[in-house]
Write an enzyme that holds these catalytic residues in place. Structure first.
Site, PDB file in Angstrom:
ATOM      1  N   GLY A 148       0.835  -1.203   0.000  1.00  0.00           N
ATOM      2  CA  GLY A 148       0.000   0.000   0.000  1.00  0.00           C
ATOM      3  C   GLY A 148       0.865   1.247   0.000  1.00  0.00           C
ATOM      4  O   GLY A 148       0.489   2.296   0.527  1.00  0.00           O
TER       5      GLY A 148
ATOM      6  N   ALA B 167       0.956   5.440   4.000  1.00  0.00           N
ATOM      7  CA  ALA B 167       2.373   5.180   3.728  1.00  0.00           C
ATOM      8  C   ALA B 167       3.138   6.479   3.496  1.00  0.00           C
ATOM      9  O   ALA B 167       4.238   6.682   4.037  1.00  0.00           O
ATOM     10  CB  ALA B 167       2.513   4.258   2.518  1.00  0.00           C
TER      11      ALA B 167
ATOM     12  N   GLU C 222     -10.582  16.576  17.336  1.00  0.00           N
ATOM     13  CA  GLU C 222      -9.979  17.002  16.072  1.00  0.00           C
ATOM     14  C   GLU C 222     -10.702  18.232  15.558  1.00  0.00           C
ATOM     15  O   GLU C 222     -11.935  18.310  15.645  1.00  0.00           O
ATOM     16  CB  GLU C 222     -10.073  15.892  15.017  1.00  0.00           C
ATOM     17  CG  GLU C 222      -8.971  14.875  15.070  1.00  0.00           C
ATOM     18  CD  GLU C 222      -8.958  13.960  13.852  1.00  0.00           C
ATOM     19  OE1 GLU C 222      -7.878  13.482  13.501  1.00  0.00           O
ATOM     20  OE2 GLU C 222     -10.034  13.712  13.270  1.00  0.00           O
TER      21      GLU C 222
ATOM     22  N   ASP D 104     -13.359   3.971  14.906  1.00  0.00           N
ATOM     23  CA  ASP D 104     -12.156   4.622  14.410  1.00  0.00           C
ATOM     24  C   ASP D 104     -11.240   5.093  15.543  1.00  0.00           C
ATOM     25  O   ASP D 104     -10.011   5.011  15.435  1.00  0.00           O
ATOM     26  CB  ASP D 104     -12.540   5.824  13.528  1.00  0.00           C
ATOM     27  CG  ASP D 104     -11.363   6.396  12.761  1.00  0.00           C
ATOM     28  OD1 ASP D 104     -10.580   5.595  12.212  1.00  0.00           O
ATOM     29  OD2 ASP D 104     -11.220   7.625  12.715  1.00  0.00           O
TER      30      ASP D 104
ATOM     31  N   HIS E   1      -7.905   3.549  20.241  1.00  0.00           N
ATOM     32  CA  HIS E   1      -7.003   4.533  20.850  1.00  0.00           C
ATOM     33  C   HIS E   1      -7.362   4.820  22.310  1.00  0.00           C
ATOM     34  O   HIS E   1      -6.518   4.735  23.211  1.00  0.00           O
ATOM     35  CB  HIS E   1      -7.038   5.850  20.077  1.00  0.00           C
ATOM     36  CG  HIS E   1      -6.565   5.745  18.659  1.00  0.00           C
ATOM     37  ND1 HIS E   1      -5.720   4.759  18.224  1.00  0.00           N
ATOM     38  CD2 HIS E   1      -6.820   6.525  17.570  1.00  0.00           C
ATOM     39  CE1 HIS E   1      -5.469   4.937  16.933  1.00  0.00           C
ATOM     40  NE2 HIS E   1      -6.131   5.993  16.527  1.00  0.00           N
TER      41      HIS E   1
ATOM     42  N   LYS F 122      -6.810  18.188  20.369  1.00  0.00           N
ATOM     43  CA  LYS F 122      -6.084  17.743  21.552  1.00  0.00           C
ATOM     44  C   LYS F 122      -6.488  16.321  21.917  1.00  0.00           C
ATOM     45  O   LYS F 122      -7.572  15.857  21.582  1.00  0.00           O
ATOM     46  CB  LYS F 122      -6.331  18.661  22.755  1.00  0.00           C
ATOM     47  CG  LYS F 122      -7.691  18.501  23.419  1.00  0.00           C
ATOM     48  CD  LYS F 122      -7.775  19.333  24.702  1.00  0.00           C
ATOM     49  CE  LYS F 122      -9.129  19.161  25.400  1.00  0.00           C
ATOM     50  NZ  LYS F 122      -9.216  19.962  26.629  1.00  0.00           N
TER      51      LYS F 122
ATOM     52  N   ARG G 291      -1.468  15.679  28.998  1.00  0.00           N
ATOM     53  CA  ARG G 291      -1.780  16.064  27.616  1.00  0.00           C
ATOM     54  C   ARG G 291      -0.935  15.222  26.666  1.00  0.00           C
ATOM     55  O   ARG G 291       0.288  15.331  26.636  1.00  0.00           O
ATOM     56  CB  ARG G 291      -1.514  17.548  27.395  1.00  0.00           C
ATOM     57  CG  ARG G 291      -2.082  18.056  26.062  1.00  0.00           C
ATOM     58  CD  ARG G 291      -1.662  19.477  25.767  1.00  0.00           C
ATOM     59  NE  ARG G 291      -1.999  20.385  26.842  1.00  0.00           N
ATOM     60  CZ  ARG G 291      -1.144  21.269  27.350  1.00  0.00           C
ATOM     61  NH1 ARG G 291       0.104  21.337  26.908  1.00  0.00           N
ATOM     62  NH2 ARG G 291      -1.516  22.071  28.317  1.00  0.00           N
TER      63      ARG G 291
ATOM     64  N   ARG H 151     -17.877  22.688  20.603  1.00  0.00           N
ATOM     65  CA  ARG H 151     -17.370  21.693  21.536  1.00  0.00           C
ATOM     66  C   ARG H 151     -18.090  20.358  21.421  1.00  0.00           C
ATOM     67  O   ARG H 151     -17.785  19.425  22.161  1.00  0.00           O
ATOM     68  CB  ARG H 151     -17.489  22.214  22.975  1.00  0.00           C
ATOM     69  CG  ARG H 151     -16.625  23.427  23.250  1.00  0.00           C
ATOM     70  CD  ARG H 151     -16.765  23.957  24.677  1.00  0.00           C
ATOM     71  NE  ARG H 151     -16.388  22.933  25.637  1.00  0.00           N
ATOM     72  CZ  ARG H 151     -17.227  22.389  26.501  1.00  0.00           C
ATOM     73  NH1 ARG H 151     -18.506  22.734  26.518  1.00  0.00           N
ATOM     74  NH2 ARG H 151     -16.806  21.476  27.358  1.00  0.00           N
TER      75      ARG H 151
END
Length: 504
Positions: free
Chosen positions: A16, A22, A232, A251, A256, A356, A382, A476
């Protein structure tokens, strides 16, 4: 730590290679390792993708995304490009893989004796994971060294699809075996979640287990709630068709944020051996029941209030009338002795007011506090951008009164470690692969436990077509988010907040 360092010639095959991941992440990370002397001596990097490109065209694509602030670094990148070749081919044709294998063998001819290792990096969508894994095993698997496979997220869409992917890969790439030279039937899979390579996420283990004062307060007796937030500023920006297939929970939240939670909440491992660390992460995940929809808020962004930014449904790649959430907040509960009753609030969203990722640990009220308006202490870690660790605490406002203010004990990385560069997460993780260190990769039982937490909720959202709450691009999130976190015990301070930045 348990490590099997790659020695001898190593060929890195990026599958890929012409795609965004990549160009923007994999190759810049490999260049960072090259610059710092961490690639094994004699490393060759071969890109493989369906796009028909000349070698010069491929190099031009890599140059487009390279960050080259000085002439010296640009010169180093031009030398790095000499290691990078490119082969075009399909992902389901043996003859194309055989051409790729021939190119790898020609590169390996530069070394006579010794190991000839191969690292395969799948910078690919999950729809082709299985055919590519089969094509590699059948046509390109090394018989003279170690084979390692790096698989990008998402690892399936739910529990069953994740298990199906695992069943397909297991006969080809063993999870529980350390690869030894000259044993061709053995390989190992590295499921990469780049958040595990971020400096502040890796620092969590040290913050928690190398500081005695955190050990004493790290439980329900002292902690009221924990928030883990990912924000984001950008929306899907033309990638809505891909995003709509997964949504913000798959996602971001299921991987995460849950990875961060597992490190925040895990018990002390008996050692830093990678399996001991991952054992404790799995153990805490198994204490979390499936998320209840009553503990969830879903949102989807609309156009900005000034009309300059389009809404999610204005993206032409998004299916008309999609209910796909671009914002989600979910509260998880850990049913064990340490955390019983403490809400872990996960929040993530696109097209918000800032960029953040942070962990906010809010402590209990001070018992019998004589300063009635004194707010709760908070520890904030953070993760990005501007990495920092700071403790919000109550102080006397300088002067003749006994008025209180909130200030902070501050460790901001760019001030404290101004001479040091924080490596990119992908750079750190690829180096771990080369070292054979599994600590920062997702094990199969860990993945299984994570999907058990989210799959019932995801099926309910999909089956009932639950409509998300609209929120304007650049805000927000849904208006009720403040009420939501307050319902789970988060208390906002009512007194003045005096940041250390005020004195600089």
């Amino acid at each position: 730590m348990d490590k099997t360092q790659l020695t001898g010639l190593t060929t890195i095959i990026v599958l890929g290679a012409s795609g965004d991941l990549a160009k923007k992440k994999t190759y810049p990370a490999l260049f960072g390792l090259y610059r710092n002397g961490y690639l094994p001596e004699g490393t060759v990097i071969i890109g493989y993708a369906r796009s028909t490109l000349s070698l010069q065209e491929f190099h031009n694509r890599l140059l487009e995304y390279a960050k080259l602030p000085t002439d010296q670094i640009k010169g180093q990148f031009m030398e790095f490009l000499k290691l990078c070749t490119y082969i075009s081919g399909q992902y389901d044709k043996d003859e194309d893989y055989q051409r790729l294998n021939k190119a790898v063998e020609e590169a390996e001819m530069t070394v006579g004796n010794g190991n000839k290792n191969r690292v395969f990096y799948m910078a690919l969508p999950p729809s082709v994971f299985i055919p590519v894994a089969h094509g590699i095993k059948k046509n390109i698997y090394s018989t003279k060294g170690i084979n390692r496979l790096i698989v990008e997220k998402p690892f399936g869409m739910d529990l069953e699809s994740s298990r199906e992917l695992g069943r397909a890969l297991a006969p080809l790439w063993k999870e529980d075996e350390v690869c030894l030279p000259f044993v061709p039937e053995k390989g190992i899979t590295y499921r990469i979640d780049h958040y595990l390579g971020k400096e502040m996420v890796k620092n969590l283990l040290i913050i928690r287990f190398a500081n005695v004062f955190f050990g004493a307060i790290w439980s329900r007796q002292s902690i009221a709630n924990v928030q883990i937030t990912f924000k984001e500023k950008i929306g899907t920006e033309g990638r809505g068709g891909y995003f709509d297939e997964f949504g913000i929970i798959r996602d971001i939240m299921q991987n995460h944020l849950l990875q961060i939670l597992s490190i925040v909440a895990m018990e002390r491992p008996i050692s830093l051996n990678s399996e001991d660390v991952r054992d404790e992460k799995v153990r805490v995940l198994r204490c979390i029941p499936p998320v209840n929809m009553d503990d969830v808020i879903l949102g989807q962004y609309t156009k900005s209030e000034d009309g300059t930014k389009p809404g999610y449904l204005d993206d032409k790649t998004v299916p008309s009338g999609s209910n796909c959430p671009t914002f989600a907040a979910a509260t998880l509960w850990i049913n064990n002795e340490r955390w019983e009753g403490v809400p872990f609030i996960l929040k993530c969203g696109k097209a918000l007011n800032e960029q953040k990722t942070e962990i906010r640990v809010q402590f209990q009220n001070v018992p019998g506090n004589v300063f009635k308006d004194a707010p709760r202490n908070e520890l904030v870690i953070r993760v990005q951008p501007n990495e920092a660790v700071y403790m919000k605490m109550t102080n006397k406002l300088p002067g003749l009164s006994m008025d209180t203010v909130i200030s902070e004990l501050d460790l901001t990385y760019h001030r404290r470690f101004s001479e040091l560069k924080i490596p990119d997460a992908y750079e750190a993780l690829i180096l771990d692969v080369l070292k054979g260190d599994h600590s920062n990769f997702v094990r199969d039982d860990e993945l299984d436990a994570a999907w058990k937490i989210f799959t019932p909720m995801l099926h309910q959202i999909d089956n009932e077509k639950i409509k998300p709450i609209p929120y304007a691009y650049g805000t927000r999130g849904p208006e009720k988010i403040d009420e939501y976190v307050a319902n789970y015990g988060f208390k906002r301070a009512s007194v003045q907040y005096l940041s250390l930045n005020a004195f600089r």
